[in-house]
Enzyme design. Structure first.
Site, PDB file in Angstrom:
ATOM      1  N   ASP A   1      -2.003  -8.187   1.413  1.00 29.02           N
ATOM      2  CA  ASP A   1      -0.794  -7.911   2.497  1.00 29.02           C
ATOM      3  C   ASP A   1      -0.592  -8.971   3.378  1.00 29.02           C
ATOM      4  OD1 ASP A   1       0.285  -4.752   3.381  1.00 29.02           O
ATOM      5  OD2 ASP A   1       0.540  -6.301   4.565  1.00 29.02           O
TER       6      ASP A   1
ATOM      7  N   SER B   1      13.415   1.759  -6.666  1.00 24.82           N
ATOM      8  CA  SER B   1      13.647   2.689  -5.463  1.00 24.82           C
ATOM      9  C   SER B   1      14.737   3.441  -6.045  1.00 24.82           C
ATOM     10  CB  SER B   1      14.163   1.768  -4.318  1.00 24.82           C
ATOM     11  OG  SER B   1      15.128   2.884  -3.396  1.00 24.82           O
TER      12      SER B   1
ATOM     13  N   TYR C   1      18.834  -5.284  -1.083  1.00 25.29           N
ATOM     14  CA  TYR C   1      17.506  -4.203  -1.460  1.00 25.29           C
ATOM     15  C   TYR C   1      17.593  -3.692  -2.727  1.00 25.29           C
ATOM     16  CZ  TYR C   1      14.262  -0.726  -1.300  1.00 25.29           C
ATOM     17  OH  TYR C   1      13.220   0.137  -1.527  1.00 25.29           O
TER      18      TYR C   1
ATOM     19  N   LYS D   1      15.633  -4.291  -6.339  1.00 28.21           N
ATOM     20  CA  LYS D   1      14.827  -3.172  -6.839  1.00 28.21           C
ATOM     21  C   LYS D   1      15.684  -2.973  -8.330  1.00 28.21           C
ATOM     22  CE  LYS D   1      12.139  -2.360  -3.643  1.00 28.21           C
ATOM     23  NZ  LYS D   1      10.639  -2.411  -4.012  1.00 28.21           N
TER      24      LYS D   1
ATOM     25  N   THR E   1      10.121   4.792   8.696  1.00 32.66           N
ATOM     26  CA  THR E   1      10.420   5.366   9.844  1.00 32.66           C
ATOM     27  C   THR E   1      10.417   4.632  10.887  1.00 32.66           C
ATOM     28  OG1 THR E   1       7.841   5.929  10.123  1.00 32.66           O
ATOM     29  CG2 THR E   1       9.152   7.626   9.360  1.00 32.66           C
TER      30      THR E   1
HETATM   31  N1  LIG Z   1       9.226   4.460   1.933  1.00 28.63           N
HETATM   32  C1  LIG Z   1      10.380   4.823   1.174  1.00 28.63           C
HETATM   33  O1  LIG Z   1      11.300   5.619   1.438  1.00 28.63           O
HETATM   34  C2  LIG Z   1      10.641   3.977  -0.364  1.00 28.63           C
HETATM   35  C3  LIG Z   1      11.535   4.339  -1.216  1.00 28.63           C
HETATM   36  C4  LIG Z   1      11.395   3.831  -2.229  1.00 28.63           C
HETATM   37  C5  LIG Z   1      10.855   2.495  -2.454  1.00 28.63           C
HETATM   38  N2  LIG Z   1      10.011   2.164  -1.516  1.00 28.63           N
HETATM   39  C6  LIG Z   1       9.304   0.949  -1.907  1.00 28.63           C
HETATM   40  O2  LIG Z   1       7.903   1.137  -1.673  1.00 28.63           O
HETATM   41  C7  LIG Z   1       7.233  -0.206  -1.302  1.00 28.63           C
HETATM   42  C8  LIG Z   1       6.446   0.240  -0.019  1.00 28.63           C
HETATM   43  O3  LIG Z   1       7.237   0.617   0.997  1.00 28.63           O
HETATM   44  P1  LIG Z   1       6.669   1.361   2.109  1.00 28.63           P
HETATM   45  O4  LIG Z   1       7.507   2.443   2.443  1.00 28.63           O
HETATM   46  O5  LIG Z   1       5.275   1.858   1.865  1.00 28.63           O
HETATM   47  O6  LIG Z   1       6.649   0.395   3.381  1.00 28.63           O
HETATM   48  P2  LIG Z   1       5.746  -0.231   4.389  1.00 28.63           P
HETATM   49  O7  LIG Z   1       6.591  -0.988   5.242  1.00 28.63           O
HETATM   50  O8  LIG Z   1       5.102   1.070   5.050  1.00 28.63           O
HETATM   51  O9  LIG Z   1       4.498  -1.036   3.683  1.00 28.63           O
HETATM   52  C9  LIG Z   1       5.041  -2.125   3.166  1.00 28.63           C
HETATM   53  C10 LIG Z   1       3.989  -3.199   3.077  1.00 28.63           C
HETATM   54  O10 LIG Z   1       4.278  -4.422   2.603  1.00 28.63           O
HETATM   55  C11 LIG Z   1       3.960  -5.517   3.311  1.00 28.63           C
HETATM   56  N3  LIG Z   1       4.730  -6.453   3.099  1.00 28.63           N
HETATM   57  C12 LIG Z   1       5.922  -6.957   3.370  1.00 28.63           C
HETATM   58  N4  LIG Z   1       6.081  -7.921   3.241  1.00 28.63           N
HETATM   59  C13 LIG Z   1       5.197  -8.599   2.443  1.00 28.63           C
HETATM   60  C14 LIG Z   1       5.020  -9.996   1.850  1.00 28.63           C
HETATM   61  N5  LIG Z   1       6.082 -10.947   1.984  1.00 28.63           N
HETATM   62  N6  LIG Z   1       3.688 -10.257   1.307  1.00 28.63           N
HETATM   63  C15 LIG Z   1       2.705  -9.251   1.467  1.00 28.63           C
HETATM   64  N7  LIG Z   1       2.997  -8.046   2.059  1.00 28.63           N
HETATM   65  C16 LIG Z   1       4.257  -7.751   2.449  1.00 28.63           C
HETATM   66  C17 LIG Z   1       3.881  -5.016   4.868  1.00 28.63           C
HETATM   67  O11 LIG Z   1       3.042  -5.882   5.812  1.00 28.63           O
HETATM   68  C18 LIG Z   1       3.362  -3.425   4.648  1.00 28.63           C
HETATM   69  O12 LIG Z   1       1.892  -3.272   4.928  1.00 28.63           O
HETATM   70  C19 LIG Z   1       8.244  -1.160  -1.057  1.00 28.63           C
HETATM   71  O13 LIG Z   1       8.296  -1.973  -2.067  1.00 28.63           O
HETATM   72  C20 LIG Z   1       9.614  -0.330  -0.875  1.00 28.63           C
HETATM   73  O14 LIG Z   1      10.889  -1.084  -1.158  1.00 28.63           O
HETATM   74  C21 LIG Z   1       9.774   2.803  -0.662  1.00 28.63           C
END
Ligand SMILES: NC(=O)c1ccc[n+]([C@@H]2O[C@H](COP(=O)([O-])OP(=O)(O)OC[C@H]3O[C@@H](n4cnc5c(N)ncnc54)[C@H](O)[C@@H]3O)[C@@H](O)[C@H]2O)c1
Length: 256
Positions: A38, A141, A154, A158, A193
């Protein structure tokens, strides 16, 4: 414990938060050691994996940087004997009105989500090929199949991940490596959130409940635990004949 997980090693990106952290905990419970990658501090994830009785280490890395990924892969190999599983979860999802999408923002989002998925996968494919076994799971996503605005880079990133998943699966099938993607719906994570609620909603809780009620067949808000079973399955021996697929895990929001 899922079939084939015992003593495997997984690299999980985005492992400091949200889905990546939940996947790390679940795979640890399944018997997998975890390299938690991360930009941020993944110490809490390491602690949770160790509490589940597995080995873990945190690696700070910007997955959008080729040099950083090369350095991270070398560091991972100093601590873990090999890598069997990659879960590409690091991602950003800023909501930006179309007229404010600069080329720099476009590059930042595509660079993190799509380039990062490519770079980290490619860094560990040689390990998997050498052993004749591997699992790659990418995060797409449900927004790719929904009407959403403010997400042009985005959604592009995806759906690019879906294309990458399909094409890479064709390359790696002969080597015992499967490549699949999952498509979560709107899921309660720190990342999802952290932005202000959309117009018309007083709180994020209200906005989440509205999405669940109006767009999902299963009318409750999605949480990270709703996705961990899919990642466990797609990284196990039970899914050995499934590759190039994208699984909607979104309460029935999108059908494909
Ligand atoms: N939460 C949702 O509603 C949702 C829905 C569909 C897809 N997603 C996908 O799931 C994945 C995780 O999302 P989440 O909701 O857990 O988000 P989150 O922000 O809680 O966690 C994402 C993590 O990725 C890390 N990160 C960001 N950029 C980075 C980089 N350049 N290098 C290394 N680490 C990096 C951040 O530090 C964070 O710890 C993402 O790819 C997101 O697009 C999330």
């Amino acid at each position: 414990m899922a079939k084939g997980h015992k003593d495997k090693v997984a690299v999980i990106t985005g492992a400091a938060s949200g889905l990546g952290q939940a996947f790390a905990k679940r795979l640890a419970e399944d018997g997998v050691d975890i390299a938690a990658v991360d930009l941020g501090d993944a110490a809490a994830t390491v602690k949770a994996v160790e509490a589940a009785g597995r080995k873990a280490a945190a690696f700070k890395c910007d997955v959008s940087s080729p040099d950083a990924v090369t350095a991270m892969a070398a560091d991972v190999r100093k601590i873990f004997p090999r890598v069997d599983i990659v879960v590409n979860c690091a991602g950003i999802f800023p909501q930006i009105p179309l007229e404010k999408v600069t080329y720099a923002e476009w590059r930042r989002i595509i660079g993190t989500n799509l380039d990062g998925t490519f770079l980290v996968s490619m860094a560990f494919v040689p390990d998997m090929k050498a052993r004749g076994w591997g699992r790659i799971v990418n995060l797409s996503s449900s927004t790719v199949g929904a009407v959403v605005t403010g997400f042009v880079p985005y959604v592009t990133s995806k759906l690019g991940i879906v294309g990458f998943t399909r094409a890479l699966a064709s390359e790696l099938g002969p080597f015992g490596i499967t490549v699949n993607a999952i498509q979560p719906g709107l899921t309660m994570t720190p990342g999802a959130t952290s932005r202000p609620p959309r117009a018309g909603f007083a709180t994020m809780d209200e906005e989440f409940a509205d999405v669940a009620n109006r767009f999902q067949a299963i009318k409750r808000v999605e949480t990270p635990d709703d996705l961990t079973g899919a990642v466990s399955f797609l990284t196990s021996d039970d899914s050995a004949f499934i590759t190039g697929q994208t699984l909607n895990v979104d309460g029935g929001r999108v059908r494909s």
